[in-house]
Design a protein around this motif. Structure first.
Motif, PDB file in Angstrom:
ATOM      1  N   TYR A 141      -1.803-103.854 -21.971  1.00 48.10           N
ATOM      2  CA  TYR A 141      -2.627-102.663 -21.749  1.00 48.10           C
ATOM      3  C   TYR A 141      -3.159-102.061 -23.041  1.00 48.10           C
ATOM      4  O   TYR A 141      -4.016-101.176 -23.003  1.00 48.10           O
ATOM      5  CB  TYR A 141      -1.838-101.611 -20.961  1.00 48.10           C
ATOM      6  CG  TYR A 141      -1.539-102.076 -19.563  1.00 48.10           C
ATOM      7  CD1 TYR A 141      -2.531-102.128 -18.589  1.00 48.10           C
ATOM      8  CD2 TYR A 141      -0.268-102.518 -19.224  1.00 48.10           C
ATOM      9  CE1 TYR A 141      -2.257-102.579 -17.308  1.00 48.10           C
ATOM     10  CE2 TYR A 141       0.007-102.972 -17.948  1.00 48.10           C
ATOM     11  CZ  TYR A 141      -0.987-102.997 -16.996  1.00 48.10           C
ATOM     12  OH  TYR A 141      -0.713-103.463 -15.742  1.00 48.10           O
TER      13      TYR A 141
ATOM     14  N   TYR B 127       4.566 -99.104 -21.145  1.00 47.83           N
ATOM     15  CA  TYR B 127       3.430 -99.979 -20.890  1.00 47.83           C
ATOM     16  C   TYR B 127       3.666-101.376 -21.468  1.00 47.83           C
ATOM     17  O   TYR B 127       4.178-101.512 -22.578  1.00 47.83           O
ATOM     18  CB  TYR B 127       2.178 -99.447 -21.590  1.00 47.83           C
ATOM     19  CG  TYR B 127       1.504 -98.260 -20.964  1.00 47.83           C
ATOM     20  CD1 TYR B 127       0.359 -98.417 -20.197  1.00 47.83           C
ATOM     21  CD2 TYR B 127       1.982 -96.967 -21.180  1.00 47.83           C
ATOM     22  CE1 TYR B 127      -0.301 -97.330 -19.668  1.00 47.83           C
ATOM     23  CE2 TYR B 127       1.332 -95.872 -20.650  1.00 47.83           C
ATOM     24  CZ  TYR B 127       0.193 -96.057 -19.901  1.00 47.83           C
ATOM     25  OH  TYR B 127      -0.455 -94.974 -19.374  1.00 47.83           O
TER      26      TYR B 127
ATOM     27  N   ASP C 242       5.383 -92.976 -17.570  1.00 50.24           N
ATOM     28  CA  ASP C 242       5.271 -94.219 -18.342  1.00 50.24           C
ATOM     29  C   ASP C 242       4.951 -93.824 -19.769  1.00 50.24           C
ATOM     30  O   ASP C 242       4.041 -93.030 -20.002  1.00 50.24           O
ATOM     31  CB  ASP C 242       4.142 -95.115 -17.815  1.00 50.24           C
ATOM     32  CG  ASP C 242       4.554 -96.004 -16.671  1.00 50.24           C
ATOM     33  OD1 ASP C 242       5.759 -96.232 -16.489  1.00 50.24           O
ATOM     34  OD2 ASP C 242       3.659 -96.477 -15.948  1.00 50.24           O
TER      35      ASP C 242
ATOM     36  N   THR D 169      -7.809 -95.670 -20.628  1.00 50.12           N
ATOM     37  CA  THR D 169      -6.905 -94.890 -19.786  1.00 50.12           C
ATOM     38  C   THR D 169      -7.726 -94.052 -18.806  1.00 50.12           C
ATOM     39  O   THR D 169      -8.948 -93.956 -18.921  1.00 50.12           O
ATOM     40  CB  THR D 169      -6.044 -93.939 -20.641  1.00 50.12           C
ATOM     41  OG1 THR D 169      -6.910 -93.000 -21.293  1.00 50.12           O
ATOM     42  CG2 THR D 169      -5.212 -94.703 -21.661  1.00 50.12           C
TER      43      THR D 169
END
Length: 127
Positions: free
Chosen positions: A44, A40, A101, A49
């Motif tokens: 972010y 990420y 990710d 999430t």
């Protein structure tokens, strides 16, 4: 008419077999896959999430397209065999060829962030 029905039925069966929907907890045993892993971007950090919790670059978490939230997975860098265990708490990645990710901290445990994307094996540990 019958041939058209058979063709349509085959198409529906094929599409359902290739479903990319969520995997249930009971179907995760033995799940593994290989592909790209990235991390990420800093922007972010603190954002919500898909699981509803805030994203934390320092936590050992990850995004996966289909595994249930809370699933623990081992991510192993195929180039150097370094691995890390992370918890799925988000959805993604949505880039072709990538399977997971990672938070920046998790990624740094298996690769240098300058690599950007590394080939990994993702193996379910539990949930």
């Amino acid at each position: 008419m019958f041939a058209r029905f058979v063709s349509l039925s085959s198409t529906v069966l094929l599409l359902s077999a290739c479903s990319s929907g969520p995997i249930s907890h009971k179907n995760t045993a033995g799940f593994s896959e290989e592909g790209g892993a990235s991390y990420y971007a800093d922007k972010y950090h603190g954002r919500t999430t898909a699981s509803g919790e805030p994203f934390n670059q320092n936590a050992m978490t990850a995004a996966h397209k289909r595994l249930p939230f809370g699933t623990q997975v081992r991510v192993t860098n195929l180039d150097n065999e370094k691995s890390v265990i992370v918890r799925v708490n988000d959805r993604g990645p949505f880039v072709r060829g990538r399977v997971i990710d990672l938070s920046k901290t998790a990624f740094q445990r298996i690769a240098n962030t300058r690599a950007g994307v590394v080939d990994v094996k993702v193996t379910v540990m539990g949930h």
